[in-house]
Design a protein around this motif. Structure first.
Motif, PDB file in Angstrom:
ATOM      1  N   MET A  31     -21.540 -24.450  25.391  1.00 55.00           N
ATOM      2  CA  MET A  31     -22.526 -24.737  24.314  1.00 55.00           C
ATOM      3  C   MET A  31     -21.896 -23.540  23.044  1.00 55.00           C
ATOM      4  SD  MET A  31     -26.130 -26.163  24.494  1.00 55.00           S
ATOM      5  CE  MET A  31     -26.391 -26.595  23.293  1.00 55.00           C
ATOM      6  N   LEU A  66     -28.835 -22.411  11.229  1.00 50.80           N
ATOM      7  CA  LEU A  66     -27.965 -23.841  12.081  1.00 50.80           C
ATOM      8  C   LEU A  66     -27.498 -24.336  11.374  1.00 50.80           C
ATOM      9  CD1 LEU A  66     -26.481 -24.037  14.830  1.00 50.80           C
ATOM     10  CD2 LEU A  66     -28.509 -24.817  15.609  1.00 50.80           C
ATOM     11  N   LEU A 120     -21.167 -18.886  10.654  1.00 50.69           N
ATOM     12  CA  LEU A 120     -20.367 -17.162  11.971  1.00 50.69           C
ATOM     13  C   LEU A 120     -20.461 -18.436  13.409  1.00 50.69           C
ATOM     14  CD1 LEU A 120     -23.032 -15.769  10.871  1.00 50.69           C
ATOM     15  CD2 LEU A 120     -21.208 -14.130  12.287  1.00 50.69           C
ATOM     16  N   GLN A 151     -26.397 -15.332  23.987  1.00 54.47           N
ATOM     17  CA  GLN A 151     -25.889 -15.881  22.884  1.00 54.47           C
ATOM     18  C   GLN A 151     -25.258 -15.033  22.356  1.00 54.47           C
ATOM     19  OE1 GLN A 151     -27.823 -19.112  21.294  1.00 54.47           O
ATOM     20  NE2 GLN A 151     -26.693 -19.371  19.580  1.00 54.47           N
ATOM     21  N   PHE A 152     -23.711 -15.074  21.705  1.00 54.71           N
ATOM     22  CA  PHE A 152     -22.402 -13.896  21.162  1.00 54.71           C
ATOM     23  C   PHE A 152     -22.332 -14.620  19.827  1.00 54.71           C
ATOM     24  CE2 PHE A 152     -23.556 -11.247  24.360  1.00 54.71           C
ATOM     25  CZ  PHE A 152     -22.967 -11.816  25.776  1.00 54.71           C
ATOM     26  N   PHE A 153     -21.563 -14.201  18.574  1.00 56.54           N
ATOM     27  CA  PHE A 153     -21.454 -14.315  17.650  1.00 56.54           C
ATOM     28  C   PHE A 153     -19.958 -14.009  17.254  1.00 56.54           C
ATOM     29  CE2 PHE A 153     -24.768 -16.544  15.118  1.00 56.54           C
ATOM     30  CZ  PHE A 153     -26.175 -16.326  16.604  1.00 56.54           C
ATOM     31  N   GLY A 154     -19.718 -15.149  16.816  1.00 59.20           N
ATOM     32  CA  GLY A 154     -18.132 -14.590  15.893  1.00 59.20           C
ATOM     33  C   GLY A 154     -18.190 -13.431  14.853  1.00 59.20           C
ATOM     34  N   PHE A 202     -21.646 -23.266  18.158  1.00 57.53           N
ATOM     35  CA  PHE A 202     -22.807 -23.648  17.352  1.00 57.53           C
ATOM     36  C   PHE A 202     -21.641 -22.842  15.809  1.00 57.53           C
ATOM     37  CE2 PHE A 202     -25.965 -24.618  19.725  1.00 57.53           C
ATOM     38  CZ  PHE A 202     -26.321 -23.263  21.389  1.00 57.53           C
ATOM     39  N   LEU A 215     -23.290 -20.339  23.589  1.00 51.25           N
ATOM     40  CA  LEU A 215     -24.074 -19.596  24.484  1.00 51.25           C
ATOM     41  C   LEU A 215     -23.284 -19.544  25.825  1.00 51.25           C
ATOM     42  CD1 LEU A 215     -27.034 -19.413  25.340  1.00 51.25           C
ATOM     43  CD2 LEU A 215     -27.193 -22.227  25.594  1.00 51.25           C
ATOM     44  N   TYR A 258     -22.840 -21.673  12.132  1.00 49.04           N
ATOM     45  CA  TYR A 258     -24.063 -20.654  11.483  1.00 49.04           C
ATOM     46  C   TYR A 258     -23.803 -20.352  10.204  1.00 49.04           C
ATOM     47  CZ  TYR A 258     -27.677 -20.691  15.659  1.00 49.04           C
ATOM     48  OH  TYR A 258     -28.603 -20.935  16.497  1.00 49.04           O
TER      49      TYR A 258
END
Lengths: 114, 116
Positions: free
Chosen positions: B31, B45, B92, B105-108, B33, B96, B35
């Motif tokens: 997945m 989100l 951002l 869950q990681f963020f750029g 996402f 997942l 944000y």
């Protein structure tokens, strides 16, 4: 509806002292709980998560968090704070399904003074 | 862990224009996402980017304003359309996965957008 609350906008602690950043949550099912840290002008870094199992979760940089189901809390802790821990901390919750949607708290600024 | 890159890292745009933000992941993820983090605020989100179909938008966000593409399991774009100063935020990308992973869950690193 899911929600996360971080009751403190800012936490101040002296270097070497223990720190606690508070988080409470509300979900309809089993919670997946996360802590992230954001340093100035940088993205979010994952610290730790609780999915199931032991209530005390250990994460990166010496941080840990305690899941308390009866109090619906997931407070972040560290036994001895460092000045470099100063940053913005976010608690987040995801419901037990696979939607992957994270709900974030409003964030708590941690200030560690030498 | 998944490594996420975003382009551009920052931009300053004029009112009324559009900006497309790219998100690239180094592994296939289940997945993706998008944000938004408005100045001094928490993360909200915008939408879930679905591979091969229309994105799923959260309340308060619409496709005409924030069109999203996800052509494959490692790439997505978010466009901020007809921008106004209120769109000034950090955007951002989050993932997942990766597939078969532990559900983290990681963020750029984010794209810092300023609209004049």
């Amino acid at each position: 509806a899911q929600s996360v609350a971080q009751p403190e906008d800012q936490v101040n602690v002296a270097e070497g002292n223990p720190l606690t950043v508070k988080c409470t949550y509300s979900v309809s099912g089993n919670p997946y709980l996360f802590w992230y840290v954001q340093y100035p002008n940088r993205g979010l870094q994952f610290l730790l998560k609780y999915i199931t199992g032991d209530n005390l979760v250990k994460g990166s940089y010496g941080f840990e968090a305690e899941f308390n189901k009866s109090q619906t809390s997931f407070h972040l802790k560290k036994p001895s704070a460092l000045v470099s821990d100063s940053a913005l901390y976010f608690c987040a919750v995801r419901d037990g399904g696979d939607t992957g949607k994270l709900i974030f708290g409003q964030g708590t600024t941690l200030q560690v003074k030498p | 862990s998944a490594v996420i890159s975003q382009k551009p890292s920052r931009d300053i745009c004029q009112r009324g224009t559009s900006l497309t933000i790219q998100c690239q992941v180094d592994s296939q993820v289940t997945m993706m996402f998008w944000y938004r983090q408005q100045p001094g605020q928490s993360l909200t989100l915008i939408a879930t980017a679905n591979q091969g179909s229309e994105a799923t938008y959260e309340s308060g966000f619409v496709i005409d304003k924030f069109p999203i593409s996800r052509p494959n399991l490692t790439f997505s774009t978010l466009t901020v359309s007809n921008m106004s100063p209120e769109d000034s935020s950090i955007y951002l990308c989050s993932v997942l996965g990766p597939v078969g992973g532990s559900g983290e869950q990681f963020f750029g690193p984010g794209t810092r957008l300023t609209v004049l």
